[in-house]
Design a protein around this motif. Sequence first.
Motif, PDB file in Angstrom:
ATOM      1  N   SER A 121      64.103  34.960  43.740  1.00 32.47           N
ATOM      2  CA  SER A 121      64.388  35.582  42.439  1.00 32.47           C
ATOM      3  C   SER A 121      64.306  34.545  41.323  1.00 32.47           C
ATOM      4  O   SER A 121      63.851  34.842  40.215  1.00 32.47           O
ATOM      5  CB  SER A 121      65.735  36.297  42.435  1.00 32.47           C
ATOM      6  OG  SER A 121      66.795  35.388  42.570  1.00 32.47           O
TER       7      SER A 121
ATOM      8  N   ASN B 130      60.695  33.987  40.764  1.00 31.55           N
ATOM      9  CA  ASN B 130      60.146  35.134  40.037  1.00 31.55           C
ATOM     10  C   ASN B 130      60.449  35.046  38.546  1.00 31.55           C
ATOM     11  O   ASN B 130      59.610  35.386  37.717  1.00 31.55           O
ATOM     12  CB  ASN B 130      60.650  36.448  40.624  1.00 31.55           C
ATOM     13  CG  ASN B 130      59.998  36.755  41.962  1.00 31.55           C
ATOM     14  OD1 ASN B 130      58.922  36.248  42.282  1.00 31.55           O
ATOM     15  ND2 ASN B 130      60.658  37.577  42.753  1.00 31.55           N
TER      16      ASN B 130
ATOM     17  N   GLU C   8      57.575  34.955  35.793  1.00 35.75           N
ATOM     18  CA  GLU C   8      57.513  35.935  34.702  1.00 35.75           C
ATOM     19  C   GLU C   8      57.473  35.269  33.327  1.00 35.75           C
ATOM     20  O   GLU C   8      56.987  35.851  32.364  1.00 35.75           O
ATOM     21  CB  GLU C   8      58.700  36.890  34.782  1.00 35.75           C
ATOM     22  CG  GLU C   8      58.615  37.853  35.955  1.00 35.75           C
ATOM     23  CD  GLU C   8      59.905  38.624  36.195  1.00 35.75           C
ATOM     24  OE1 GLU C   8      60.835  38.534  35.358  1.00 35.75           O
ATOM     25  OE2 GLU C   8      59.986  39.303  37.235  1.00 35.75           O
TER      26      GLU C   8
ATOM     27  N   GLN D 120      57.919  35.841  49.182  1.00 38.59           N
ATOM     28  CA  GLN D 120      58.556  36.743  48.223  1.00 38.59           C
ATOM     29  C   GLN D 120      59.233  37.914  48.943  1.00 38.59           C
ATOM     30  O   GLN D 120      60.286  38.366  48.525  1.00 38.59           O
ATOM     31  CB  GLN D 120      57.538  37.250  47.199  1.00 38.59           C
ATOM     32  CG  GLN D 120      57.157  36.181  46.200  1.00 38.59           C
ATOM     33  CD  GLN D 120      56.111  36.645  45.214  1.00 38.59           C
ATOM     34  OE1 GLN D 120      55.062  37.140  45.599  1.00 38.59           O
ATOM     35  NE2 GLN D 120      56.404  36.467  43.936  1.00 38.59           N
TER      36      GLN D 120
END
Length: 144
Positions: free
Chosen positions: A37, A40, A44, A68
């Motif tokens: 996370s 991620n 992003e 992932q």
Amino acid sequence: MSNPKHINLLEDTAVPYLSDKTSRKFLGMARTGVTISELNQLMESAPLTLSDWAHILCISERSLQRYQKSGHRFPVPESEKLLRIGQLFNKGRSVFGSDAKFFGWLRDRSAALGGESPLSLLDSIFGLDMVLDELIRIEHGVFV
């Protein structure tokens, strides 16, 4: 170690220099391992492809996708690299003043980096250091 708090790689790596206290914090974060996370969040925040991230982490795209899905934490070497990438992104955004300018620079070939793009060097800690050094030179107006 106790249950570590959730980290935000971009916030936690936004430091002007590495003091002993900050270095110890990063050491603990690397030893605990960066989570998917957290990766991620970093992914992003940057207009990089899955292929770019696989190159940076020195794993195949398929392995990154499996990672992932697994939810495991990254081992120390990958966690250290991701923490350094967070530092690099923060420094680049600060130096260039915008994501578009920084990430454009990251993809462009640089004479100061031997004709390679900064992005192509991020697969190695030594390459990361070269890119960070170049950002510092740009920040201070020292062009090679």
